[in-house]
Scaffold this motif. Structure first.
Motif, PDB file in Angstrom:
ATOM      1  N   ASP A 102       0.827  -1.211   0.000  1.00 41.65           N
ATOM      2  CA  ASP A 102       0.000   0.000   0.000  1.00 41.65           C
ATOM      3  C   ASP A 102       0.858   1.255   0.000  1.00 41.65           C
ATOM      4  O   ASP A 102       0.392   2.320   0.368  1.00 41.65           O
ATOM      5  CB  ASP A 102      -0.949  -0.005   1.197  1.00 41.65           C
ATOM      6  N   GLU A 103       2.096   1.131  -0.460  1.00 40.63           N
ATOM      7  CA  GLU A 103       2.977   2.306  -0.477  1.00 40.63           C
ATOM      8  C   GLU A 103       2.888   2.982  -1.845  1.00 40.63           C
ATOM      9  O   GLU A 103       3.816   2.931  -2.652  1.00 40.63           O
ATOM     10  CB  GLU A 103       4.400   1.915  -0.114  1.00 40.63           C
ATOM     11  N   HIS A 104       1.742   3.606  -2.046  1.00 42.86           N
ATOM     12  CA  HIS A 104       1.435   4.136  -3.362  1.00 42.86           C
ATOM     13  C   HIS A 104       2.397   5.216  -3.819  1.00 42.86           C
ATOM     14  O   HIS A 104       2.540   5.442  -5.011  1.00 42.86           O
ATOM     15  CB  HIS A 104       0.002   4.664  -3.361  1.00 42.86           C
ATOM     16  N   VAL A 105       3.029   5.882  -2.887  1.00 42.39           N
ATOM     17  CA  VAL A 105       3.942   6.964  -3.281  1.00 42.39           C
ATOM     18  C   VAL A 105       5.115   6.444  -4.103  1.00 42.39           C
ATOM     19  O   VAL A 105       5.753   7.202  -4.818  1.00 42.39           O
ATOM     20  CB  VAL A 105       4.493   7.737  -2.055  1.00 42.39           C
ATOM     21  N   GLN A 108       5.422   6.263  -8.547  1.00 42.34           N
ATOM     22  CA  GLN A 108       6.080   7.173  -9.487  1.00 42.34           C
ATOM     23  C   GLN A 108       7.547   6.794  -9.734  1.00 42.34           C
ATOM     24  O   GLN A 108       8.205   7.407 -10.565  1.00 42.34           O
ATOM     25  CB  GLN A 108       5.968   8.605  -9.002  1.00 42.34           C
ATOM     26  N   PHE A 272      16.431  -0.437   3.549  1.00 41.74           N
ATOM     27  CA  PHE A 272      15.612  -1.202   2.601  1.00 41.74           C
ATOM     28  C   PHE A 272      14.136  -1.028   2.933  1.00 41.74           C
ATOM     29  O   PHE A 272      13.756  -0.701   4.057  1.00 41.74           O
ATOM     30  CB  PHE A 272      15.992  -2.683   2.625  1.00 41.74           C
ATOM     31  N   GLY A 273      13.321  -1.230   1.938  1.00 37.17           N
ATOM     32  CA  GLY A 273      11.876  -1.100   2.126  1.00 37.17           C
ATOM     33  C   GLY A 273      11.172  -1.623   0.897  1.00 37.17           C
ATOM     34  O   GLY A 273      11.788  -2.306   0.059  1.00 37.17           O
ATOM     35  N   PHE A 336      13.027  10.698  -7.741  1.00 38.67           N
ATOM     36  CA  PHE A 336      12.750  10.968  -6.330  1.00 38.67           C
ATOM     37  C   PHE A 336      13.734  12.004  -5.786  1.00 38.67           C
ATOM     38  O   PHE A 336      14.928  11.896  -6.025  1.00 38.67           O
ATOM     39  CB  PHE A 336      12.892   9.698  -5.487  1.00 38.67           C
ATOM     40  N   GLY A 339      15.536  11.621   0.178  1.00 42.96           N
ATOM     41  CA  GLY A 339      14.574  11.166   1.183  1.00 42.96           C
ATOM     42  C   GLY A 339      14.502   9.654   1.209  1.00 42.96           C
ATOM     43  O   GLY A 339      15.242   8.971   0.481  1.00 42.96           O
ATOM     44  N   PRO A 340      13.631   9.132   2.025  1.00 39.31           N
ATOM     45  CA  PRO A 340      13.576   7.683   2.216  1.00 39.31           C
ATOM     46  C   PRO A 340      13.200   6.891   0.961  1.00 39.31           C
ATOM     47  O   PRO A 340      13.683   5.771   0.776  1.00 39.31           O
ATOM     48  CB  PRO A 340      12.510   7.502   3.304  1.00 39.31           C
ATOM     49  N   LEU A 341      12.368   7.469   0.090  1.00 43.03           N
ATOM     50  CA  LEU A 341      11.989   6.745  -1.124  1.00 43.03           C
ATOM     51  C   LEU A 341      13.197   6.581  -2.041  1.00 43.03           C
ATOM     52  O   LEU A 341      13.392   5.533  -2.668  1.00 43.03           O
ATOM     53  CB  LEU A 341      10.864   7.461  -1.866  1.00 43.03           C
ATOM     54  N   ILE A 343      16.314   6.534  -1.043  1.00 39.82           N
ATOM     55  CA  ILE A 343      17.241   5.604  -0.401  1.00 39.82           C
ATOM     56  C   ILE A 343      16.833   4.158  -0.700  1.00 39.82           C
ATOM     57  O   ILE A 343      17.654   3.334  -1.106  1.00 39.82           O
ATOM     58  CB  ILE A 343      17.259   5.826   1.129  1.00 39.82           C
TER      59      ILE A 343
ATOM     60  N   ASN B 115       4.169   7.253   4.125  1.00 36.57           N
ATOM     61  CA  ASN B 115       4.496   6.449   2.947  1.00 36.57           C
ATOM     62  C   ASN B 115       3.385   5.473   2.568  1.00 36.57           C
ATOM     63  O   ASN B 115       3.370   4.952   1.461  1.00 36.57           O
ATOM     64  CB  ASN B 115       5.818   5.699   3.152  1.00 36.57           C
ATOM     65  N   ASP B 192      19.290  11.810   5.651  1.00 36.60           N
ATOM     66  CA  ASP B 192      19.277  12.563   4.394  1.00 36.60           C
ATOM     67  C   ASP B 192      18.240  13.693   4.432  1.00 36.60           C
ATOM     68  O   ASP B 192      18.467  14.771   3.887  1.00 36.60           O
ATOM     69  CB  ASP B 192      19.024  11.643   3.202  1.00 36.60           C
ATOM     70  N   LEU B 193      17.127  13.438   5.096  1.00 32.96           N
ATOM     71  CA  LEU B 193      16.137  14.508   5.274  1.00 32.96           C
ATOM     72  C   LEU B 193      16.632  15.537   6.284  1.00 32.96           C
ATOM     73  O   LEU B 193      16.418  16.739   6.140  1.00 32.96           O
ATOM     74  CB  LEU B 193      14.806  13.935   5.774  1.00 32.96           C
TER      75      LEU B 193
END
Lengths: 389, 291
Positions: A102-105, A108, A272-273, A336, A339-341, A343, B115, B192-193
């Motif tokens: 469900d990590e729709h972001v 992209q 990781f994610g 991106f 940020g975390p996305l 990374i 997220n 990083d943020l």
């Protein structure tokens, strides 16, 4: 120049070196790493990479000239179809993976799935197939995927204030380069110094990724037909002139490649994610499946495969096109912001390095290339045209 | 007979003692540590709440119970406001139903995007985002800056710089999903943020930052004069995930929790309540007293 130095230059060993330094740095002195990498990101990714992409584009264009590896171009049809199929397969798997979470972001980030690491592909192809039609097939396939990747990132999503009208500067730059070529200038410098800034500014202001900015003027630079082989092509006398783009930018491109890896490859080991697994699954499963499906459709439609390229070779080729690595890092940084996305998708791109082992294992199991019949390893300097003899 | 009488009395005594003890414990648990002044800014903070599972409902019930004694009029949402599917029916089961008493009481929710949130959720009216990914709003002497830490693009950075510079309120409070400082074992600090945001926060005098993402509660020791809270366990929980370090001022990772906050003059009082109503952390932040 020592052989070791030449080897490291031709195999772009600066990339893994920069990547390794970045990984260690980011996981030990993280704050200083991100301060430095974010400070350098614009200069490296948006300015320096324009020269690297132009450098690679120059080589591809020259390979399509008469006498080049990819000439005539119509014989590259099946590998191009394979490349498009691989891209579609990778993107479909990426999107399906994200949808299943469900990590729709992260949706992209699909252009990252298009990316293929050209240099790793070439190295794997050379190790398994030598200089055969299968190697060239793999090369064209990889280029097709990367062209798709470049097209998808051409429109940047996070430009603060884009002015589409600025694209007129790109048209002006093309006009200047066309005039220079018509005037018979062989030197690349007028192109780079007059057209280059115009087209870079045009791209930047119009919201097009400026790393693509030199592409419109590359076709107007002086060309010489060549055997396209970025890796281990030791003797290129026709390109060793002071006016040739490849000759002049050989070492600057190495420096940029090192900085590129340093700036982009630093990820947290714990970072990781979902994006990591999505990129990894898309590259290692989606692309090979897409390549094989596309080739099956092409063959069913009556298009011939190159000589000595059968289904066993195609399986190995499809797997060899899976590492995303450096080009994946580049595309990730284009879609991106920091940020975390970024990374986690970068981590996925780096993890596709594991995919480099798959084609080697498959080649051994399927007895393909150097792992197969010795008689099949005759050192042919093959082009795809051989397959149609 | 005697023995029979004793048999009866002992259980009764036990019951009485038990009831008294339970009431005492309950009283302690329900003790409000924030001053609850009439003219103060009162708000609750929840993060990573939108599971639609029973624990989210339990936390929401606690919020309702505490709201009766501490009438906060808004809730800041630290992202991951809805997990899983995000169809209209999910907005009911994962938001409207659990917080129905608060919504009915006129409490306004101000969401930031996590997220797991669809960006398009910024048009969902009860989230009060006004169709924006990032926005700001003011309450009395406090201004809240709500950021989209998923996508910290140049446009957003320019906006942050501008609105922070324009802000005249005494209290500057930022909140967003990914924590700049965290000892959560699963995610941890988003360095990083931090490299991007912290210099702005320091330069423009941000006082407090709330985040979620790590499914724990943590109060971080002040960093460069700014107080950081991680409050990402109002629905999800990663039990035992708090890896205490020199950063940790206080923490709770054994159950879900939410925060009550009160800004009264130059003080910001906070109280952290667990799913069962226990106070797991409390304190006060003095504005201007840069640690």
């Amino acid at each position: 120049m020592t052989r070791a130095w030449r080897f490291s230059v031709e195999h772009y060993l600066v990339l893994p070196l920069g990547g390794l330094i970045a990984l260690v740095w980011a996981n030990t002195f993280e704050a200083s790493y991100f301060q430095v990498s974010q400070a350098l990101a614009f200069v490296v990714n948006d300015v320096g990479m324009a020269f690297v992409i132009a450098y690679l584009a120059q080589e591809v264009i020259e390979a399509t000239l008469p006498g080049g590896t990819l000439h005539p171009r119509r014989h590259t049809l099946v590998p191009v179809i394979a490349g498009v199929g691989g891209t579609l397969g990778a993107v479909a798997v990426y999107a399906a993976y994200i949808q299943s979470t469900d990590e729709h972001v992260l949706l992209q980030g699909w252009p990252i799935a298009c990316a293929v690491d050209l240099l790793v592909c070439l190295a794997i192809g050379r190790i398994i197939f030598g200089r055969s039609a299968a190697s060239t097939f793999l090369l064209v396939l990889a280029i097709a995927g990367d062209v798709a990747g470049l097209l998808t990132i051409s429109r940047r999503h996070f430009v603060a204030d884009a002015h589409p009208a600025a694209a007129v500067l790109i048209v002006a730059a093309i006009g200047v380069s066309a005039w220079l070529r018509r005037a018979g200038l062989r030197s690349m410098w007028p192109h780079l110094l007059l057209s280059g800034p115009l087209t870079w500014l045009g791209c930047y202001r119009a919201g097009i990724h400026p790393a693509l900015s030199l592409l419109p003027i590359v076709p107007f630079l002086a060309h010489t037909a060549r055997d396209l082989n970025v890796v281990a092509d030791a003797d290129r006398p026709t390109h060793r002139t002071a006016h040739h783009f490849e000759s002049v930018f050989e070492y600057p491109v190495q420096a940029i490649a090192f900085l590129f890896a340093l700036v982009n490859a630093g990820v947290f080991v714990r970072g990781f994610g979902t994006g990591t697994w999505a990129v990894l699954t898309a590259s290692l499963a989606g692309r090979p499946a897409g390549v094989l499906t596309a080739v099956a459709i092409a063959v069913a439609a009556g298009l011939p495969l190159p000589r000595r390229v059968g289904w066993r070779e195609l399986i190995v080729i499809a797997l060899a096109a899976s590492p995303t690595l450096s080009f994946g890092l580049f595309v990730a940084a284009a879609v991106f912001p920091a940020g975390p996305l970024l990374i986690e998708t970068r981590m996925g791109a780096l993890a596709t390095a594991a995919g480099a082992l798959l084609p080697l294992a498959a080649a051994r199991i399927l007895h393909v290339g150097r792992f197969g019949d010795l008689a099949a390893q005759e050192p042919v300097r093959a082009k795809l045209t051989e397959g149609h003899a | 007979m005697v023995s029979r009488a004793c048999d009866v009395r002992i259980p009764r005594l036990l019951i009485v003692v038990g009831l008294v003890s339970a009431l005492a414990v309950e009283f302690r648990a329900q003790d409000l540590s924030v001053p609850n002044r009439s003219d103060s800014v009162k708000f609750a903070a929840i993060g990573d709440n939108g599971t639609g599972d029973q624990p989210q409902y339990d936390v929401a019930n606690q919020m309702d119970l505490w709201h009766r004694r501490f009438p906060f009029d808004m809730v800041i949402m630290l992202g991951d406001n809805l997990y899983g599917r995000q169809r209209p029916a999910d907005f009911v089961t994962k938001f409207e139903r659990p917080y129905k008493p608060l919504l009915a009481a006129g409490v306004k929710f101000y969401a930031s995007l996590g997220n797991h949130d669809k960006t398009s959720n910024n048009t969902y009216e009860p989230f009060n985002m006004g169709g924006q990914r990032y926005y700001s709003f003011a309450r009395s002497n406090a201004r809240f800056f709500v950021l989209d830490s998923n996508y910290l693009d140049p446009a957003q950075l320019a906006w942050i710089r501008r609105v922070l510079g324009d802000s005249k309120e005494a209290w500057k409070i930022a909140y967003f999903h990914h924590p700049l400082y965290s000892d959560g074992g699963r995610h941890g600090s988003e360095v990083d943020l931090r490299v991007r945001l912290e210099p702005l926060f320091v330069n423009y005098g941000v006082n407090v930052v709330y985040s979620g993402h790590d499914h724990i509660y943590e109060r971080v020791k002040p960093q460069k004069g700014i107080y950081y809270f991680v409050a990402g366990s109002a629905g999800e929980l990663r039990q035992g995930d708090l890896k205490r370090s020199s950063l940790t001022a206080a923490g709770f990772d054994q159950d879900r929790s939410f925060m009550l906050n009160e800004i009264a003059g130059d003080d910001l009082f906070f109280q952290v309540i667990s799913r069962t109503g226990q106070t797991v952390d409390q304190g006060v932040i003095h504005r201007g007293a840069r640690p």
